[in-house]
Design a protein around this motif. Structure first.
Motif, mmCIF file in Angstrom:
data_model
loop_
_atom_site.group_PDB
_atom_site.id
_atom_site.type_symbol
_atom_site.label_atom_id
_atom_site.label_comp_id
_atom_site.label_asym_id
_atom_site.label_seq_id
_atom_site.Cartn_x
_atom_site.Cartn_y
_atom_site.Cartn_z
ATOM 1 N N THR A 123 0.825 -1.209 0.000
ATOM 2 C CA THR A 123 0.000 0.000 0.000
ATOM 3 C C THR A 123 0.858 1.257 0.000
ATOM 4 N N ILE A 124 1.893 1.281 0.835
ATOM 5 C CA ILE A 124 2.762 2.459 0.904
ATOM 6 C C ILE A 124 3.510 2.664 -0.410
ATOM 7 N N ILE A 125 4.010 1.586 -1.000
ATOM 8 C CA ILE A 125 4.757 1.720 -2.262
ATOM 9 C C ILE A 125 3.834 2.157 -3.392
ATOM 10 N N LEU A 126 2.618 1.621 -3.442
ATOM 11 C CA LEU A 126 1.666 2.039 -4.472
ATOM 12 C C LEU A 126 1.238 3.486 -4.275
ATOM 13 N N GLY A 127 1.116 3.923 -3.016
ATOM 14 C CA GLY A 127 0.834 5.335 -2.762
ATOM 15 C C GLY A 127 1.949 6.233 -3.249
ATOM 16 N N ALA A 128 3.196 5.775 -3.091
ATOM 17 C CA ALA A 128 4.333 6.544 -3.611
ATOM 18 C C ALA A 128 4.290 6.627 -5.128
ATOM 19 N N MET A 129 3.901 5.545 -5.772
ATOM 20 C CA MET A 129 3.779 5.568 -7.230
ATOM 21 C C MET A 129 2.684 6.534 -7.684
ATOM 22 N N ALA A 130 1.601 6.585 -6.938
ATOM 23 C CA ALA A 130 0.521 7.514 -7.283
ATOM 24 C C ALA A 130 0.994 8.956 -7.164
ATOM 25 N N LEU A 131 1.746 9.273 -6.105
ATOM 26 C CA LEU A 131 2.278 10.628 -5.961
ATOM 27 C C LEU A 131 3.277 10.948 -7.073
ATOM 28 N N ALA A 132 4.073 9.957 -7.458
ATOM 29 C CA ALA A 132 5.014 10.173 -8.558
ATOM 30 C C ALA A 132 4.266 10.459 -9.857
ATOM 31 N N TYR A 133 3.163 9.773 -10.074
ATOM 32 C CA TYR A 133 2.361 10.001 -11.289
ATOM 33 C C TYR A 133 1.728 11.387 -11.280
ATOM 34 N N ILE A 134 1.176 11.785 -10.132
ATOM 35 C CA ILE A 134 0.507 13.094 -10.046
ATOM 36 C C ILE A 134 1.506 14.225 -10.256
ATOM 37 N N THR A 135 2.624 14.181 -9.563
ATOM 38 C CA THR A 135 3.626 15.246 -9.719
ATOM 39 C C THR A 135 4.238 15.227 -11.119
ATOM 40 N N GLY A 136 4.439 14.029 -11.680
ATOM 41 C CA GLY A 136 4.994 13.949 -13.025
ATOM 42 C C GLY A 136 4.067 14.555 -14.062
ATOM 43 N N LYS A 137 2.766 14.342 -13.921
ATOM 44 C CA LYS A 137 1.798 14.938 -14.840
ATOM 45 C C LYS A 137 1.820 16.457 -14.749
ATOM 46 N N TRP A 138 1.895 16.978 -13.533
ATOM 47 C CA TRP A 138 1.916 18.428 -13.362
ATOM 48 C C TRP A 138 3.195 19.029 -13.945
ATOM 49 N N TYR A 139 4.329 18.401 -13.655
ATOM 50 C CA TYR A 139 5.588 18.908 -14.188
ATOM 51 C C TYR A 139 5.611 18.826 -15.712
ATOM 52 N N GLY A 140 4.929 17.828 -16.281
ATOM 53 C CA GLY A 140 4.881 17.701 -17.729
ATOM 54 C C GLY A 140 4.121 18.832 -18.398
ATOM 55 N N LEU A 141 3.191 19.445 -17.648
ATOM 56 C CA LEU A 141 2.453 20.581 -18.213
ATOM 57 C C LEU A 141 3.326 21.824 -18.316
ATOM 58 N N PHE A 142 4.329 21.922 -17.433
ATOM 59 C CA PHE A 142 5.191 23.113 -17.411
ATOM 60 C C PHE A 142 6.655 22.674 -17.393
ATOM 61 N N PRO A 143 7.136 22.129 -18.497
ATOM 62 C CA PRO A 143 8.511 21.595 -18.494
ATOM 63 C C PRO A 143 9.588 22.647 -18.333
ATOM 64 N N ASN A 144 9.315 23.881 -18.752
ATOM 65 C CA ASN A 144 10.343 24.926 -18.722
ATOM 66 C C ASN A 144 9.966 26.108 -17.822
ATOM 67 N N ASN A 145 9.014 25.896 -16.949
ATOM 68 C CA ASN A 145 8.558 26.984 -16.077
ATOM 69 C C ASN A 145 8.670 26.534 -14.626
ATOM 70 N N PRO A 146 9.794 26.800 -13.966
ATOM 71 C CA PRO A 146 9.957 26.343 -12.578
ATOM 72 C C PRO A 146 8.979 26.995 -11.620
ATOM 73 N N TYR A 147 8.537 28.231 -11.915
ATOM 74 C CA TYR A 147 7.588 28.892 -11.015
ATOM 75 C C TYR A 147 6.220 28.205 -11.056
ATOM 76 N N ALA A 148 5.796 27.809 -12.250
ATOM 77 C CA ALA A 148 4.522 27.100 -12.350
ATOM 78 C C ALA A 148 4.611 25.729 -11.676
ATOM 79 N N ARG A 149 5.774 25.090 -11.781
ATOM 80 C CA ARG A 149 5.930 23.774 -11.165
ATOM 81 C C ARG A 149 5.877 23.856 -9.644
ATOM 82 N N VAL A 150 6.285 24.979 -9.088
ATOM 83 C CA VAL A 150 6.245 25.143 -7.630
ATOM 84 C C VAL A 150 4.811 25.103 -7.124
ATOM 85 N N PHE A 151 3.860 25.559 -7.956
ATOM 86 C CA PHE A 151 2.468 25.583 -7.533
ATOM 87 C C PHE A 151 1.906 24.179 -7.289
ATOM 88 N N ALA A 152 2.593 23.169 -7.783
ATOM 89 C CA ALA A 152 2.153 21.797 -7.499
ATOM 90 C C ALA A 152 2.242 21.478 -6.018
#
Length: 509
Positions: free
Chosen positions: A342-371
């Motif tokens: 359960t803990i490892i799968l929860g970590a994978m879910a967080l990795a997926y969520i943050t990865g999706k957000w960072y993918g929306l703003f690949p070159n904008n570190p300020y927008a990525r901070v809003f995640a």
């Protein structure tokens, strides 16, 4: 650019992960140690049975006399720690639960470290917040059962396998030695052979691990020899049980938990895994997850199936989940086997969520901070709800509170209040309680513990110690002679057995 370099050169940025790790360790220490001796108050039946096994450990001498020791070998690593705690601090709720607190803290550190190896350290830190405030983690730490030891050994097995596959040189050799030792200790735990069998099947199914086994054939003989040496007492006792026909009553039934699977057990396990009503399963306060936490697990499982279905990690997770469901159909208390996946799968879910957000703003570190803001809200809400649900359940929920026997803390308080009086304690309604409380006669000079013959009502007989006060445990009214009078009575709020003990004083002739 200069501002970015200034931030990266600051000590806060350089040491952000060690600082976060210390912060998580402090939170975990607070969560598992805050009032751990009385939240919940009393002992669950599983804790009483675990304490009895620890008390009987040295009387049986399982390593020197494995045949006569029999089922005393089951959960041996845990029983050793619990017996040491009882010897150091005396018999109490605190001493019975202290080993679980220490083992759980170690498990938290190792699990966060494992996730940092499998994924990014930032994901491990975010997952650590969910881990240290998990109601199930708190429950494992506050339960005086072998669950904490089994969870720790599972994490150690995964770590050893990881380094055996990825490291080289002395690190790989150390990982192999650790794998042998951890596997040997796991063999002593209830259902431990099933866990090892599941991991062996995973290793044989995945091509990477099959190749590692093929290349390390020179090590296999040494590993098997080391495993046999560690588990030799267990092997001797098991062979003796088979030869004498004691398969259904003894070490084999306790170790392998032979039983018929049923749908009702599986439903109970799933309700303990994720549900709305707190309850106690196998001495643990359940459910393990909130609805939102279960949704994160589903997201993590789907993400792993899509992106990492060919990895050893995915094979191991699926293997542990299938094993937990199979054992849960025989005994719902094996819900704790889902804790690490359960803990490892929860970590994978967080990795997926943050990865999706960072993918929306690949070159904008300020927008990525809003995640950070929505993730902080998500993790913060899950942490507060999960931790508060545990502490409210052990204090106010009847399905949880009434599952704990209040006799031991009340009895020890009574003994401390009467240190100058010779006390004879009669325990007749519960054989497990009698074996556990018999330690009090070694702990206190003024205490003698006695037991009635099976089938007879609790009472004062000629064999009962009568100098000073006689304390009779149990709810039923005992049959006492006219030579004694009731001097004290201790009760609790339990609805089935509200009277915990009655104290009688010998009248002067």
């Amino acid at each position: 650019m200069k501002r970015k370099q200034a931030v990266q050169n600051s000590w806060l940025y350089k040491y952000r992960y060690p600082i976060a790790g210390v912060f998580l360790a402090l939170i975990a220490a607070f969560m598992v140690s805050y009032r751990f001796w009385d939240a919940p108050t009393g002992l669950a039946q599983a804790e009483i049975q675990s304490g009895v096994a620890a008390v009987q450990l040295y009387e049986a001498n399982p390593l020197l006399h494995p045949i006569s020791a029999g089922s005393s070998l089951v959960n041996l690593p845990w029983s050793v720690l619990q017996w040491l705690s009882i010897n150091l601090f005396g018999l109490s709720t605190m001493s019975l639960r202290l080993p679980a607190v220490l083992l759980t803290l170690l498990s938290v550190v190792l699990l966060i470290f494992l996730i940092s190896r499998l994924m990014r350290p930032s994901i491990a830190m975010m997952t650590g917040l969910l881990l240290v405030s998990s109601s199930f983690m708190i429950s494992i730490a506050r339960s005086g059962t072998a669950t904490a030891m089994t969870v720790l050994l599972i994490i150690l097995l995964l770590l050893c396998v990881y380094y055996a596959l990825t490291a080289a040189g002395w690190r790989r050799r150390t990982a192999v030695v650790g794998l042998v030792i951890t596997s040997g200790l796991m063999c002593y735990m209830a259902a431990g052979p099933y866990i090892l069998l599941a991991m062996l099947l995973v290793a044989l199914l995945h091509p990477q691990t099959r190749l590692a086994i093929k290349r390390g054939r020179r090590w296999l003989l040494a590993m098997v020899a080391g495993l046999v040496m560690i588990t030799l007492p267990l092997i001797i006792a098991t062979v003796h049980a088979v030869l004498t026909g004691n398969v259904s009553d003894g070490i084999i039934s306790d170790l392998l938990l032979i039983g018929a699977p049923s749908l009702s057990n599986l439903v109970t396990m799933l309700q303990a895994y994720v549900g709305l009503q707190p309850t106690v399963v196998g001495g643990l306060v359940a459910p393990m997850l909130t609805i939102v936490g279960a949704a994160l697990v589903v997201v993590g499982l789907v993400y792993a199936a899509v992106t990492a279905r060919a990895s050893v990690r995915f094979y191991a997770l699926v293997g542990m989940i299938i094993l937990a469901l199979i054992l849960g159909s025989c005994d719902a208390s094996f819900v704790y086997l889902l804790f690490v996946p359960t803990i490892i799968l929860g970590a994978m879910a967080l990795a997926y969520i943050t990865g999706k957000w960072y993918g929306l703003f690949p070159n904008n570190p300020y927008a990525r901070v809003f995640a950070i803001i929505p993730i902080a809200i998500l993790i913060g809400s899950l942490c507060s709800v999960d931790a508060s649900r545990y502490f409210s359940a052990v204090s106010y929920n009847g399905d949880v509170v009434y599952s704990y026997d209040q006799t031991l803390p009340v009895l020890t308080d009574f003994i401390r209040d009467n240190q100058d009086v010779q006390l004879g304690i009669v325990v007749s309604d519960n054989p497990d309680a009698y074996q556990l409380y018999s330690v009090l006669s070694l702990q206190y000079d003024n205490v003698e513990v006695a037991s009635e013959l099976p089938g007879k009502s609790a009472g004062i007989t000629s064999s009962t110690p009568t100098s000073g006060k006689v304390v009779i445990l149990g709810d039923s009214e005992p049959d006492v002679p006219d030579s004694v009078e009731l001097s004290d009575i201790r009760t609790s709020w339990a609805k089935e057995h509200p009277v915990l003990l009655r104290a009688y004083t010998q009248l002067q002739e």
